[in-house]
Design a protein around this motif. Structure first.
Motif, mmCIF file in Angstrom:
data_model
loop_
_atom_site.group_PDB
_atom_site.id
_atom_site.type_symbol
_atom_site.label_atom_id
_atom_site.label_comp_id
_atom_site.label_asym_id
_atom_site.label_seq_id
_atom_site.Cartn_x
_atom_site.Cartn_y
_atom_site.Cartn_z
ATOM 1 N N ALA A 164 -14.519 -18.122 -19.859
ATOM 2 C CA ALA A 164 -13.354 -18.496 -19.056
ATOM 3 C C ALA A 164 -13.682 -18.350 -17.587
ATOM 4 O O ALA A 164 -14.568 -17.584 -17.205
ATOM 5 N N MET B 148 -15.131 -16.326 -25.787
ATOM 6 C CA MET B 148 -14.911 -17.613 -25.131
ATOM 7 C C MET B 148 -15.190 -17.465 -23.640
ATOM 8 O O MET B 148 -14.754 -16.497 -23.011
ATOM 9 N N GLY C 180 -14.864 -22.632 -21.663
ATOM 10 C CA GLY C 180 -14.246 -23.069 -22.913
ATOM 11 C C GLY C 180 -15.176 -22.963 -24.109
ATOM 12 O O GLY C 180 -14.736 -23.036 -25.251
#
Ligand code: ATP
Ligand code: MG
Length: 440
Positions: free
Chosen positions: A88, A86, A25
């Motif tokens: 993940a 980002m 995240g």
């Protein structure tokens, strides 16, 4: 004093952050080199590498934009990129995570990288300046750096001072046969084979000294344990005899092995050395007198007698079933250097020990107590036919407060070769120098 301003948010994150606890995240800014690249349709899969590790990156054309996507897809292996994305979870990615790029910029697209699988050893040595980017090389030289840092920490704790002896010398320390000669303004100069004689001079003001310098040996022998240039860690201690020196050396080696096994266990594991094997090594190491070694070798069928050199094959036989290093001690005088102390109990032998790595790897260090009597030194120099006048400065050390002292030299590449179970010593140095090669 005003503090140095520290950027509260560094412009770029280390790749390793993608795998940290709070990683998933998180939005990261990364930069580094493309280790692998594959695109399918509108998705580009990269493996991005920096000094802290590597991570899979996916870049979608619809996300990063057509132009950036095309540029990134055209960048070569080892091209350089910067990106933002980002973290993940992705069970298919190495390490179970990937970075989903939101933007990507090619810093240097690069030319096609010349190194790929199944190339010859010679080709890879020609391209060594690029080959050292491989994961295996990265890990090996991390281990080597850890070994050096750890030895330095130990020596600092023991109040042994680091010295900077010369590499260019006017006469070869160990006789001319294996010395590289250079032209020193029309006179002969030599590349140092050992810093020992200089460290002995520095011992009188400092009592405990060491140096980490390149040593050069013009030996033509092509063996998997000889380089023509290697990293030599040499220690010289006052008020010490051979037994005291061996205790110091086994403590130093053990401290380093445990330290490295604790600090970088993953690299060791991945390079084929379970850290537990290094943690299991503890003093005292075995001590095998030369005379007993000869007996053992004869019993095993070697054609050796008292006075024979203990070569690679013999060392291998003596250490193949060992799990810890051993000291081979008290050699015949004729086999060893002129400066070694005559054994008080047996003048045919000298107070010298070779440190042999286990598992057949052989000699990694040489140690001895030094002769303190100038007359005995002169006698030995004459016996070996050395020009005594060139050692006048060294003999001076025995004329002004001569005291018992002893020292050793460790070949760092030999230590790393054994630790990492490498077949050939050239794997343990970035730009190996061997009789056949001194470029790149
Ligand atoms: P060897 O018998 O293996 O040639 P040596 O007796 O010549 O070794 P020393 O002169 O005692 O070695 O040097 C001290 C240490 O330096 C050795 O124990 C070894 O670890 C390392 N060393 C010596 N020569 C080389 C070399 N050519 N390449 C790499 N390391 C070396
Ligand atoms: Mg040698």
């Amino acid at each position: 004093m005003a503090g140095v301003p520290v950027d509260p948010k560094p412009a770029f994150d280390p790749v390793a952050r993608a795998f940290s606890v709070e990683g998933v995240g998180a939005k990261l800014r990364l930069r580094g080199w493309i280790h692998r690249s594959r695109s399918s349709g509108g998705i580009l899969f990269l493996v991005l590498r920096d000094r802290t590790g590597s991570v899979q990156v996916t870049a979608r054309k619809d996300r990063v934009g057509e132009t950036a996507f095309r540029a990134a897809a055209a960048a070569q292996i080892e091209g350089a990129v910067a990106l933002e994305g980002m973290v993940a979870e992705d069970p298919r990615a190495p390490g179970g995570r990937e970075v989903r790029a939101e933007s990507i910029e090619v810093l240097h697209a690069g030319e096609p990288f010349p190194i790929f699988q199944d190339q010859t050893e010679e080709f890879l040595l020609d391209k060594r300046h690029l080959a050292i980017r491989s994961q295996e090389h990265v890990m090996i030289f991390r281990v080597k750096a850890a070994v050096l840092a750890s030895f330095r920490r130990f020596l600092e704790t023991e109040e042994v001072l680091e010295m900077t002896p010369p590499i260019l010398t006017g006469n070869p320390a160990e006789g001319g046969a294996e010395a590289f000669q250079v032209d020193y303004f029309g006179r002969p100069g030599y590349l140092s084979q050992t810093a020992q004689l200089y460290l002995e001079a520095l011992l009188f003001p400092h009592e405990r000294v060491y140096a980490i310098t390149p040593s050069f040996r013009a030996e033509k022998s092509r063996t998997p344990r000889h380089l023509t240039e290697y990293t030599h860690l040499e220690v010289e201690l006052a008020w010490t005899d051979l037994d005291g020196l061996m205790v110091f050396l086994e403590r130093m080696l053990t401290a380093m092995l445990h330290d490295v096994a604790t600090r970088i266990p993953d690299e060791l594991k991945r390079l084929g050395r379970p850290p537990a094997e290094l943690l299991a090594i503890a003093p005292p190491f075995g001590r095998l007198p030369y005379a007993a070694a000869i007996e053992r070798l004869r019993a095993e069928g070697f054609k050796v007698a008292w006075g024979s050199d203990i070569g690679t094959a013999e060392e291998r036989a003596l250490t193949l079933s060992e799990r810890s290093p051993i000291f081979l001690t008290r050699f015949p005088r004729e086999l060893k250097a002129f400066y070694m102390l005559r054994s008080p109990a047996d003048p045919k032998t000298v107070e010298a020990a070779d440190l042999l790595a286990p598992e057949g790897y052989g000699e990694i260090g040489g140690a001895s107590a030094r002769e303190t009597d100038p007359e005995l030194l002169v006698e030995r120099l004459r016996q070996i036919g050395a020009p005594v006048q060139e050692y006048e400065w060294y003999l001076d050390l025995r004329r002004h407060g001569s005291v018992p002292h002893a020292g050793f030299g460790l070949g760092i590449e030999r230590v790393v070769r054994w630790m990492l179970r490498r077949e050939h010593i050239r794997d343990t140095t970035p730009f190996p120098r061997t009789p056949a090669r001194h470029t790149p």
